[in-house]
Design an enzyme around this catalytic site. Structure first.
Site, PDB file in Angstrom:
ATOM      1  CD  GLU A 136      -3.123  -1.034   1.992  1.00  0.00           C
ATOM      2  OE1 GLU A 136      -4.168  -0.648   1.443  1.00  0.00           O
ATOM      3  OE2 GLU A 136      -3.028  -1.289   3.207  1.00  0.00           O
ATOM      4  CD  GLU A 140      -3.651  -6.504   3.417  1.00  0.00           C
ATOM      5  OE1 GLU A 140      -2.809  -5.619   3.640  1.00  0.00           O
ATOM      6  OE2 GLU A 140      -3.712  -7.139   2.332  1.00  0.00           O
TER       7      GLU A 140
END
Length: 265
Positions: A119, A139
């Site tokens: 990210e 995730e």
């Protein structure tokens, strides 16, 4: 976390190689402070983000300290913990998400780029990856989501179907596939990654700083807007840049066959 100046280029190094540079609350705070310092320093034009070691750029948030803190499973234990929870600028700046950073950022990806590291990469403008680098948003495998920009940015940066496959499966891809789908710009032997990143940074830093900043600002602010709105932003940037001292100096230096002397105004 290491942060240094190299002329007009700032170099930020994630420095926890024994833990694959996983981000602790302290690292998030120091990363945010470095990004804020870079944005506010008019003498700095380009930021290069790299990492220590040969295994990982960043494996994500520290699973023992950072994620339990954010989920509420662990109570804050020190000033770094409290700052992560109480200062919203920490997460915005450390993830290069929703923070007004109008200067270019280059990622030098020396290995695994997972979760929060992935990210962070999405907030950069140019990405140089080592041949052995891997990329993953795992995730969902842990029943959570990538919440530092991926759900919004990734489908805008690569084809929608590839973005959804990456996020919904949580499976990794290698550097060659990352290059093929446009996630990174260059794939090189590991020893050449930082050198190329710094070379690109130096090239950009030689350009008109006002033009570079306004160009990035316009591109990012026009994302997702209508053509009419985007053109209005472009027109405003044209007005500001073409009315600057630098815009007169650039053509003059070219005609006089000399190096330009830009002042950022």
């Amino acid at each position: 976390m290491l942060y240094r100046r190299q002329g007009a280029v700032a170099v930020l190094t994630l420095n926890r190689p024994a833990a694959r540079n996983a981000l602790t609350p302290e690292m998030l705070c120091r990363l945010a402070d470095a990004v804020i310092d870079f944005e506010r320093d008019d003498g700095l034009q380009v930021l290069v983000i790299g990492a220590a070691g040969e295994q990982a750029f960043c494996a994500g948030g520290d699973l023992a300290r950072t994620l339990p803190l954010m989920s509420g499973e662990r109570a804050p234990a020190d000033p770094w913990d409290h700052r992560v929870l109480e200062d919203p600028e920490v997460m915005r700046a450390s993830s290069l998400r929703d923070y007004p950073l109008h200067k270019p950022v280059i990622a030098a990806i020396n290995g695994a780029c997972f979760a929060a590291g992935f990210e962070l990469m999405l907030g950069t403008d140019i990405r140089i990856a080592a041949e052995h680098a891997t990329f993953c948003l795992p995730e969902v495998k842990r029943a959570v989501v990538p919440f530092a920009g991926s759900m919004v940015r990734l489908p805008r940066q690569i084809p929608y179907a590839k973005a959804m496959e990456l996020m919904l499966t949580g499976d990794p891809i290698d550097a060659r596939e990352a290059l093929a789908i446009g996630l990174v710009n260059h794939v090189l032997p590991a020893a050449e990654v930082m050198t190329r990143a710094l070379q690109l940074a130096e090239r950009i830093a030689q350009n008109g700083p006002l033009a570079v900043r306004r160009l990035k600002q316009t591109v990012t602010e026009a994302s997702g807007r209508s053509l009419a709105e985007g053109f209005a932003l472009e027109d405003e940037t044209k007005r500001i840049v073409l009315g600057s001292e630098d815009a007169r100096e650039g053509p003059r230096a070219f005609m006089e066959k000399r190096a330009p002397h830009y002042r950022g105004r």
